[in-house]
Design an enzyme around this catalytic site. Structure first.
Site, short mmCIF file in Angstrom:
data_model
loop_
_atom_site.label_atom_id
_atom_site.label_comp_id
_atom_site.label_asym_id
_atom_site.label_seq_id
_atom_site.Cartn_x
_atom_site.Cartn_y
_atom_site.Cartn_z
N GLY A 51 31.52 -50.26 -2.91
CA GLY A 51 32.69 -49.78 -3.91
C GLY A 51 33.74 -49.84 -2.95
O GLY A 51 34.95 -49.97 -3.50
N ASN A 90 32.81 -37.80 -7.56
CA ASN A 90 31.59 -37.66 -7.05
C ASN A 90 31.02 -36.40 -6.61
O ASN A 90 29.59 -36.04 -6.69
CB ASN A 90 31.51 -38.55 -5.90
CG ASN A 90 32.87 -38.29 -5.13
OD1 ASN A 90 33.82 -38.61 -5.16
ND2 ASN A 90 32.26 -38.20 -3.68
N CYS A 147 30.33 -32.70 6.08
CA CYS A 147 29.54 -32.65 7.17
C CYS A 147 29.45 -33.92 8.03
O CYS A 147 29.07 -33.95 9.08
CB CYS A 147 27.91 -32.60 6.74
SG CYS A 147 27.63 -33.39 5.51
N1 PLP Z 1 34.08 -44.18 -4.89
C1 PLP Z 1 33.23 -42.99 -5.21
C2 PLP Z 1 33.90 -42.28 -6.29
C3 PLP Z 1 32.13 -42.81 -4.55
O1 PLP Z 1 31.38 -41.95 -5.08
C4 PLP Z 1 31.70 -43.72 -3.56
C5 PLP Z 1 30.28 -43.57 -2.89
O2 PLP Z 1 29.83 -42.38 -2.88
C6 PLP Z 1 32.34 -44.63 -3.33
C7 PLP Z 1 33.62 -45.09 -3.84
C8 PLP Z 1 32.02 -45.86 -2.01
O3 PLP Z 1 31.16 -46.75 -2.68
P1 PLP Z 1 30.21 -47.58 -1.34
O4 PLP Z 1 29.42 -46.52 -0.95
O5 PLP Z 1 29.49 -48.68 -2.37
O6 PLP Z 1 31.22 -48.04 -0.62
#
Ligand code: PLP
Length: 394
Positions: free
Chosen positions: A74, A153, A327
């Site tokens: 991501g 998230n 953390c």
């Molecule tokens: N964007 C959001 C909203 C996320 O929750 C996360 C991962 O927790 C990411 C981006 C990053 O994704 P990745 O872990 O695949 O790099």
């Protein structure tokens, strides 16, 4: 009640790869090891399977397969989108995002701020909802891109992407959404929501780690982040992570089926968990809009107790969740999300995020509702802040 083995309620951190996903991936570590770019048919057949995975993902998003670029995660998808908008419009030096983005966007925004760009971080209210007027008021002719997460998230709060994208596009500004937490939980259809780019990640939707994708609407100006070979039609160099791409394709197929369960049974389990905890623990509250949220997420603040201690004691009970503290930096600073929402320090500190999935059961929820309240009580009995608060209210 006997303890089920591990009770995994940390699905916004990562999800279990579905057994069907693992099964689909296995041949690509064995007999199907060819390079999809090879001229021979041994490699070529793998290329066709990648295209089939691309079609499955495109179908989940209501997109055209040609609009999907596979990436490593991501974070890479977010970076690719933002850099593409900046590189293709070098005269524009302004970016708009929000204060509650994942570090994948927030930290890139802060980096850009130190490197010649102006970045507007739009605020949210106490419930985690975006201040839309602030955002619209800050769009300018110099704005290269608006990048907003579809769902948060930590709080699970959903931003009104359908509404914002219209306003942003009216101004001729590129719109990107970080939909890493939304895909598989909220129905998304690129035919009705005209975002230019959308980032997702395999490991958040019961796919493998180390693979993601970026949707790029046909006609959007693009510039690759990884410059190298001709893979992904020159939009992302590097030999494909074949097994993981196949896994992501299978996960996309399953997500189409899982999404109903997420929005019915999983949502009911989340609500039962939340209600059970709030009824049994005093001075507890939910962070974030109770309605406008992902169906699997609840962030519960237990006042006057430290989230890290709760996590450690839950760990002893086999329960996995996350705290609302940063953390990762080794400190106990409340997260930037809870701070942006104005959650009081004493509550932010004791915030725990539970994020469920289709693999959770009612028995697990009952176990947490039974075991967690005494843990909070015990920790509070040792907390000077709790005794202080009791004295003040007595
Ligand atoms: N964007 C959001 C909203 C996320 O929750 C996360 C991962 O927790 C990411 C981006 C990053 O994704 P990745 O872990 O695949 O790099």
């Amino acid at each position: 009640m006997s303890a089920p083995n591990t009770i995994y309620m940390d699905n916004n951190a990562t999800t279990k790869a579905a057994p069907e996903v693992v099964e689909a991936m296995l041949p690509y570590f064995g007999e199907l090891y060819g390079n999809p770019s090879s001229m021979h048919s041994f490699g070529g057949q793998v290329g066709r399977h990648i295209e089939s995975a691309r079609s499955k993902l495109a179908e989940l998003l209501g997109a055209d397969p040609g609009e999907i670029i596979f990436t490593s995660c991501g974070t890479e998808s977010d970076s690719t989108a933002i850099w593409a908008a900046l590189r293709t419009q070098p005269h524009k030096k302004h970016i708009v995002t929000s204060r509650v983005e994942h570090p994948a966007v927030k930290n890139l925004g802060e980096y850009l701020e130190k490197n010649g760009y102006r970045v507007t971080f739009a605020p949210v209210d106490r419930q985690g909802n975006l201040d839309l007027d602030y955002l619209y008021d800050h769009l300018t002719d110099n704005t290269a891109i608006v990048s907003l997460m579809w769902a948060n998230n930590e709080s699970g709060v959903i931003f009104p992407i359908e509404e914002v994208v219209e306003k942003v596009k009216e101004r001729g500004i590129v719109f990107h959404t970080d939909a890493v937490q939304a895909v598989g939980k909220v129905p998304l259809d690129m035919r009705s929501v005209p975002v230019d780019m959308l980032a997702l990640s395999g490991h958040k939707l019961h796919g493998p780690k180390g693979v993601g994708a970026l949707y790029v609407r046909k006609g959007t100006k693009f510039s690759p982040f990884l410059i190298g070979g001709h893979q992904e039609r020159g939009r992302r160099g590097g030999t494909e992570n074949v097994a993981s791409i196949i896994g992501l394709g299978r996960a996309a197929e399953l997500a189409g089926a899982f999404i109903d369960d997420e929005n019915t049974r999983v949502k009911r389990l989340r609500d039962k968990l939340e209600k059970g905890l709030l009824e049994r623990v005093s001075n507890a509250m939910v962070n974030g809009d109770p309605e406008n949220r992902l169906p699997n997420t609840t962030s519960v603040a237990f006042e006057f107790v430290e989230g890290e201690s709760i996590l450690l004691m839950m760990n002893e009970l086999g329960i996995c969740a996350s705290s609302g503290s940063a953390c990762t930096s080794g400190s106990l600073e409340p997260s930037h999300v809870l701070r942006a929402m104005g959650v009081p320090f004493t509550a932010a500190h004791g915030s725990i995020r539970f994020s469920l999935s289709v693999y959770n059961t009612e028995e697990e929820v009952d176990y947490v509702i039974e075991k967690l309240p005494p843990v909070i009580e015990r920790l509070r009995s040792m907390s000077p802040f709790w005794s202080d608060a009791q004295c003040k209210t007595a």
